[in-house]
Design an enzyme around this catalytic site. Structure first.
Site, PDB file in Angstrom:
ATOM      1  N   MET A 182      38.196  39.085  45.191  1.00 33.59           N
ATOM      2  CA  MET A 182      37.629  40.363  44.775  1.00 33.59           C
ATOM      3  C   MET A 182      38.293  40.888  43.502  1.00 33.59           C
ATOM      4  O   MET A 182      39.301  40.369  43.045  1.00 33.59           O
ATOM      5  CB  MET A 182      37.792  41.386  45.902  1.00 33.59           C
ATOM      6  CG  MET A 182      37.048  41.039  47.177  1.00 33.59           C
ATOM      7  SD  MET A 182      37.309  42.223  48.509  1.00 33.59           S
ATOM      8  CE  MET A 182      36.470  43.685  47.849  1.00 33.59           C
ATOM      9  N   HIS A 183      37.698  41.927  42.944  1.00 33.00           N
ATOM     10  CA  HIS A 183      38.282  42.780  41.891  1.00 33.00           C
ATOM     11  C   HIS A 183      38.340  42.137  40.498  1.00 33.00           C
ATOM     12  O   HIS A 183      38.652  42.813  39.530  1.00 33.00           O
ATOM     13  CB  HIS A 183      39.703  43.238  42.257  1.00 33.00           C
ATOM     14  CG  HIS A 183      39.860  43.756  43.634  1.00 33.00           C
ATOM     15  ND1 HIS A 183      39.167  44.847  44.103  1.00 33.00           N
ATOM     16  CD2 HIS A 183      40.643  43.337  44.663  1.00 33.00           C
ATOM     17  CE1 HIS A 183      39.534  45.079  45.359  1.00 33.00           C
ATOM     18  NE2 HIS A 183      40.407  44.180  45.723  1.00 33.00           N
ATOM     19  N   ASP A 203      35.878  38.267  49.622  1.00 32.86           N
ATOM     20  CA  ASP A 203      36.522  37.295  50.511  1.00 32.86           C
ATOM     21  C   ASP A 203      36.928  37.876  51.854  1.00 32.86           C
ATOM     22  O   ASP A 203      36.775  37.229  52.897  1.00 32.86           O
ATOM     23  CB  ASP A 203      37.719  36.630  49.824  1.00 32.86           C
ATOM     24  CG  ASP A 203      38.720  37.616  49.233  1.00 32.86           C
ATOM     25  OD1 ASP A 203      38.563  38.847  49.401  1.00 32.86           O
ATOM     26  OD2 ASP A 203      39.677  37.143  48.592  1.00 32.86           O
TER      27      ASP A 203
END
Length: 460
Positions: free
Chosen positions: A79-80, A231
């Site tokens: 992520m991110h 995830d």
């Protein structure tokens, strides 16, 4: 018989699996790719490396299967991360990853000038150095030519879906970690986009995780591609952590405490994330940036061997697992890892125990923030390979743990593509040893005192 593919775009490798319509894993393939640290606190990867790994891995994965029977692909992934594309979909710079902490100034600006209260109102969360929004501000300030040429912004697994289908899409769980997504309303926040100076046309269309976004013809396939999930939400689908009252702890490169909720919850302590779940509901999550990766560092970098030793007896050696800074609960990209209490008598085994304990104490930091008491949890991820560590974790948390061995986000992605649920196979369960409870409670109180004592040292 129908088959479904799950893709987990991880930090060090992509893992791909095929399941049948009953959720049974039939084949697993993985491909590694480089991770770059060009400057202190930076962490980057080339999106083209991801794509090449996916293409190559899918070719091997699908060998021996009738491609006409492969009906769907579901992705999960780190992520991110910030992926910036030009008007033609070309990558403008390396992706800035979740564990990149260069954005201290931008994070402080968002939390202090814009304000934590306003950020929570607009997005459900406050700013963390690893989130996507501070990264956008960093590029805007430090690489203005890149920012000027940027016409599309997406997350890592969404880049793979874009290359698979040509459709620019994301899902609600992954979008939740950007800090420009209204988690409660499950849509982009217009006010946050204005603060960042980007137009909504830069962003992908938002889907629920199990929705079909398009089709792919890669490697001779002709199948649907679902939006997938970040995830942690994908892993929660894989472990069937979908109902209120459940808790799953993941011990991978990073560590997470994942708690499903029926509805949106505004957290009293903003160090705990409030995100959309992949099942159409919501979840709370605490995240530490370094978990099993600390053990990997100790054995491969320090001792230059795989973990194959026992662990020492309980002692006064402490380990702070902040090798990449820390997110929950400290939100500090500057803090570093440390051993505290080393003496001439300290052994490798003592250091091994201290690492296991330090990561477990950091997980307890997240558990302590949860609004409801946690009485039991499932555990997944690479860290579960050490039963010794799992007993230490159970003793420190004081709860029963059930260890699950599965293929993590890749399995969750495949289940989303198949539209099925499956209860996980529990490998074994552990109860805490009451005799150690008082010992670890005292040691945890000392552990909590170490970060405040060292915080100013790292800031200077």
């Amino acid at each position: 018989m129908s088959f479904y593919i799950g893709i987990d775009l991880g930090t060090s490798a992509v893992k791909m699996i095929i399941i049948n319509e009953n959720g049974e894993i039939l084949k697993t393939v993985s491909r590694e790719y480089p991770l770059s640290f060009p400057h202190p606190n930076w962490s980057e990867q080339e999106p083209e490396d991801w794509w090449n790994a996916v293409k190559d891995g899918l070719k091997e994965l699908t060998q021996g299967f009738d491609k006409n029977e492969i009906k769907g692909i579901g992705t999960g992934g780190q992520m991110h991360g910030l992926v910036m594309l030009d008007e033609n979909g070309g990558v403008l710079r390396p992706a800035v990853l979740w564990n990149d902490t260069r954005t201290g100034r931008e994070t402080d600006y968002l939390n202090t000038v814009i304000g934590k209260e306003k950020l929570q109102k607009l997005t459900g969360n406050i700013a963390f150095a690893g989130f996507t929004a501070p990264k956008i501000l960093w590029v805007k300030e430090n690489e203005p030519e890149v920012f000027k040429r940027c016409k599309k912004i997406c997350l890592p697994k969404d880049y793979i879906n874009y290359r698979l289908t040509g459709v620019f899409a994301t899902d609600v769980s992954d979008a939740s970690g950007t800090l420009y997504f209204d988690v409660e309303k499950r849509t982009w926040s217009a006010e946050m986009l204005e603060i960042l100076g980007i137009d909504e046309s830069f962003l992908p269309k938002v889907y629920e995780s199990a929705e079909i976004i398009g089709k792919t013809d890669l490697q001779g396939l002709s199948c649907n591609v679902t939006a997938g999930a970040g995830d942690n939400a994908a892993a929660a689908i894989g472990t069937n952590t979908v109902n209120e009252g459940q808790c799953n702890i993941s011990l991978g490169t990073s560590g997470t405490v994942f708690i499903p909720t029926e509805r949106y919850v505004k957290t009293e302590n903003p160090a705990l994330h409030s995100f959309c779940h992949a099942n159409g509901k919501y979840h709370l999550m605490g995240c530490i940036l370094s978990a099993a990766s600390c053990n990997k560092w100790l054995n491969e970098t320090v001792f230059k061997s795989e973990y194959n030793v026992g662990i020492g007896e309980k002692n006064d050696l402490y380990f702070l697992p902040y090798l990449s800074g820390e997110r929950c609960p400290h939100n500090d990209g500057d803090v570093k890892g440390a051993f505290i209490g080393i003496t001439h008598a300290t052994t490798r085994e003592d250091m091994q125990r201290a690492v296991f304990e330090g990561i477990s104490f950091a997980i307890k930091d997240c558990i302590e923030l949860c609004p409801e008491k946690i009485n039991k949890a499932t555990v997944c991820g690479g860290g579960t390979k050490s039963r010794e560590w799992m007993q230490i974790l159970a003793d420190i948390l004081g709860i029963e743990l059930s260890v699950i061995q599965n293929e993590g986000p890749a399995y969750g992605g495949a289940l989303l593509a198949a539209g099925i649920t499956r209860k996980p196979n529990i490998e074994y369960s552990l109860k805490p040893d009451a005799a150690y409870a008082e010992i670890y409670n005292k040691k945890y109180n000392k552990f909590k005192a170490l970060y405040p004592a060292l915080k100013s040292f790292y800031k200077e």
